[in-house]
Design a protein around this motif. Structure first.
Motif, PDB file in Angstrom:
ATOM      1  N   HIS A   1       0.646  -1.225   0.011  1.00 14.89           N
ATOM      2  CA  HIS A   1      -0.052   0.038   0.092  1.00 14.89           C
ATOM      3  C   HIS A   1       0.873   1.186   0.130  1.00 14.89           C
ATOM      4  N   GLU A   2       0.337   2.374  -0.390  1.00 14.87           N
ATOM      5  CA  GLU A   2       0.888   3.476  -0.348  1.00 14.87           C
ATOM      6  C   GLU A   2       0.903   4.276   1.094  1.00 14.87           C
ATOM      7  N   TYR A   3      -0.030   3.909   1.734  1.00 14.51           N
ATOM      8  CA  TYR A   3      -0.233   4.285   3.108  1.00 14.51           C
ATOM      9  C   TYR A   3       0.267   3.229   4.181  1.00 14.51           C
ATOM     10  N   GLY A   4       0.362   3.596   5.288  1.00  8.08           N
ATOM     11  CA  GLY A   4       0.542   2.598   6.596  1.00  8.08           C
ATOM     12  C   GLY A   4      -0.738   1.760   6.954  1.00  8.08           C
ATOM     13  N   GLN A   5      -0.430   0.547   7.379  1.00  8.78           N
ATOM     14  CA  GLN A   5      -1.670  -0.211   7.621  1.00  8.78           C
ATOM     15  C   GLN A   5      -1.673  -1.018   9.015  1.00  8.78           C
ATOM     16  N   LEU A   6      -2.586  -0.802   9.858  1.00 10.33           N
ATOM     17  CA  LEU A   6      -2.532  -1.730  10.848  1.00 10.33           C
ATOM     18  C   LEU A   6      -3.530  -2.800  10.658  1.00 10.33           C
ATOM     19  N   VAL A   7      -3.140  -3.943  11.165  1.00 11.97           N
ATOM     20  CA  VAL A   7      -4.012  -5.173  11.103  1.00 11.97           C
ATOM     21  C   VAL A   7      -4.146  -5.436  12.482  1.00 11.97           C
ATOM     22  N   HIS A   8      -5.437  -5.822  12.951  1.00 11.80           N
ATOM     23  CA  HIS A   8      -5.887  -6.213  14.353  1.00 11.80           C
ATOM     24  C   HIS A   8      -7.028  -7.189  14.232  1.00 11.80           C
ATOM     25  N   ALA A   9      -6.843  -8.336  14.701  1.00  9.89           N
ATOM     26  CA  ALA A   9      -7.936  -9.324  14.807  1.00  9.89           C
ATOM     27  C   ALA A   9      -8.823  -9.128  15.920  1.00  9.89           C
ATOM     28  N   THR A  10     -10.178  -9.005  16.114  1.00  6.51           N
ATOM     29  CA  THR A  10     -10.936  -9.040  17.179  1.00  6.51           C
ATOM     30  C   THR A  10     -11.071 -10.494  17.685  1.00  6.51           C
ATOM     31  N   GLN A  11     -11.069 -11.270  16.625  1.00  6.24           N
ATOM     32  CA  GLN A  11     -11.272 -12.815  16.711  1.00  6.24           C
ATOM     33  C   GLN A  11     -10.422 -13.484  15.630  1.00  6.24           C
ATOM     34  N   GLY A  12      -9.801 -14.714  16.087  1.00  7.59           N
ATOM     35  CA  GLY A  12      -8.868 -15.543  15.534  1.00  7.59           C
ATOM     36  C   GLY A  12      -7.474 -14.533  15.330  1.00  7.59           C
ATOM     37  N   VAL A  13      -6.642 -15.233  14.681  1.00  3.88           N
ATOM     38  CA  VAL A  13      -5.316 -14.841  14.568  1.00  3.88           C
ATOM     39  C   VAL A  13      -4.926 -14.648  13.137  1.00  3.88           C
ATOM     40  N   ILE A  14      -3.864 -13.744  13.050  1.00  7.81           N
ATOM     41  CA  ILE A  14      -3.521 -13.243  11.588  1.00  7.81           C
ATOM     42  C   ILE A  14      -1.855 -13.707  11.836  1.00  7.81           C
ATOM     43  N   ARG A  15      -1.401 -14.321  10.507  1.00  4.32           N
ATOM     44  CA  ARG A  15      -0.130 -14.341  10.581  1.00  4.32           C
ATOM     45  C   ARG A  15       0.371 -13.467   9.399  1.00  4.32           C
ATOM     46  N   VAL A  16       1.443 -12.612   9.569  1.00  2.00           N
ATOM     47  CA  VAL A  16       1.637 -11.621   8.653  1.00  2.00           C
ATOM     48  C   VAL A  16       3.110 -12.105   8.067  1.00  2.00           C
ATOM     49  N   LEU A  17       3.292 -12.089   6.723  1.00  2.00           N
ATOM     50  CA  LEU A  17       4.593 -12.404   6.217  1.00  2.00           C
ATOM     51  C   LEU A  17       4.987 -11.066   5.427  1.00  2.00           C
ATOM     52  N   THR A  18       6.281 -10.699   5.784  1.00  2.00           N
ATOM     53  CA  THR A  18       6.735  -9.779   5.046  1.00  2.00           C
ATOM     54  C   THR A  18       8.332 -10.203   4.267  1.00  2.00           C
ATOM     55  N   ARG A  19       9.121  -9.551   3.647  1.00  2.00           N
ATOM     56  CA  ARG A  19      10.502 -10.040   3.233  1.00  2.00           C
ATOM     57  C   ARG A  19      11.329 -10.015   4.410  1.00  2.00           C
ATOM     58  N   MET A  20      11.013  -9.411   5.322  1.00  2.00           N
ATOM     59  CA  MET A  20      11.879  -9.443   6.720  1.00  2.00           C
ATOM     60  C   MET A  20      11.668 -10.448   7.951  1.00  2.00           C
ATOM     61  N   GLY A  21      10.456 -10.958   7.682  1.00  2.00           N
ATOM     62  CA  GLY A  21       9.841 -11.976   8.660  1.00  2.00           C
ATOM     63  C   GLY A  21       8.463 -12.518   8.745  1.00  2.00           C
ATOM     64  N   ALA A  22       8.130 -13.090   9.676  1.00  2.00           N
ATOM     65  CA  ALA A  22       6.627 -13.467   9.861  1.00  2.00           C
ATOM     66  C   ALA A  22       6.518 -13.163  11.178  1.00  2.00           C
ATOM     67  N   TRP A  23       5.056 -12.586  11.326  1.00  2.00           N
ATOM     68  CA  TRP A  23       4.633 -12.468  12.880  1.00  2.00           C
ATOM     69  C   TRP A  23       3.360 -13.086  12.967  1.00  2.00           C
ATOM     70  N   THR A  24       2.704 -13.308  14.157  1.00  2.00           N
ATOM     71  CA  THR A  24       1.793 -14.003  14.433  1.00  2.00           C
ATOM     72  C   THR A  24       1.102 -12.927  15.425  1.00  2.00           C
ATOM     73  N   VAL A  25       0.014 -12.812  14.937  1.00  2.00           N
ATOM     74  CA  VAL A  25      -0.793 -11.530  15.564  1.00  2.00           C
ATOM     75  C   VAL A  25      -2.222 -12.018  16.392  1.00  2.00           C
ATOM     76  N   PRO A  26      -2.060 -12.223  17.474  1.00  2.00           N
ATOM     77  CA  PRO A  26      -3.290 -12.807  18.466  1.00  2.00           C
ATOM     78  C   PRO A  26      -3.988 -11.214  18.475  1.00  2.00           C
ATOM     79  N   PRO A  27      -5.217 -11.586  19.114  1.00  2.00           N
ATOM     80  CA  PRO A  27      -6.352 -10.330  19.276  1.00  2.00           C
ATOM     81  C   PRO A  27      -5.896  -9.288  20.207  1.00  2.00           C
ATOM     82  N   ALA A  28      -4.873  -9.349  21.108  1.00  2.00           N
ATOM     83  CA  ALA A  28      -4.560  -8.484  21.955  1.00  2.00           C
ATOM     84  C   ALA A  28      -3.453  -7.504  21.384  1.00  2.00           C
TER      85      ALA A  28
END
Length: 168
Positions: free
Chosen positions: A38-65
């Motif tokens: 994106h041309e802009y910044g993005q915050l991804v936040h799950a109120t339910q479930g878990v998001i796994r984010v992959l970038t060229r720099m690494g992988a992050w697991t993002v739980p609801p909190a």
């Protein structure tokens, strides 16, 4: 291609102001958003479930909190684990300090969470909520947990990429 994807599958944007937008996306287990940026910044936040984010720099697991800040221009892919109710906050880069030009995992405190959810309401008072939401985002606590940096060695990196694409 990115605009075609958004028009077909994206939830309608709740335009809150020029510098800030909030969207709600609900996903089934195993869904994913393919590589994009994106041309802009993005915050991804799950109120339910878990998001796994992959970038060229690494992988992050993002739980609801937690939330994951994806800096402008960063290629990323999202994988959903479980039924995911993702709330995405899109921010123009000139609204944030220079330090926010890199990705980071943050703790989403209850006030920040409620502000994000409040921006989705049809009768949201966006002019009042936007400055407070930006302030809460900027002052959010950065954390190092839930991340797995990718190796710099090209041989090991290729093995890690294969495992991320098709876990055993």
């Amino acid at each position: 291609m990115d605009n075609i994807w958004r028009k077909r599958f994206g939830a309608p944007a709740r335009s809150t102001s020029e510098e800030l937008r909030v969207r709600a996306h609900d996903y089934v287990d195993g869904a994913r958003e393919i590589w994009h940026s994106h041309e802009y910044g993005q915050l991804v936040h799950a109120t339910q479930g878990v998001i796994r984010v992959l970038t060229r720099m690494g992988a992050w697991t993002v739980p609801p909190a937690y939330g994951f800040w994806i800096a402008p221009g960063v290629d990323h892919e999202l994988h959903m684990v479980g039924e995911v109710a993702m709330r995405a906050l899109y921010v123009e880069s000139d609204q944030l300090p220079a330090a926010w030009q890199s990705c980071r995992l943050i703790r989403v405190e209850p006030l920040l969470r409620e502000l994000i959810l409040g921006m989705l309401a049809p009768d949201a008072h966006t002019a009042l909520l936007t400055p407070l939401l930006l302030h809460q985002l900027i002052s959010a606590t950065q954390t190092e947990g839930c991340s797995l940096p990718l190796p710099r060695d090209k041989r090991l990196l290729s093995v890690c990429e294969m495992l991320l694409e098709d876990p055993i």
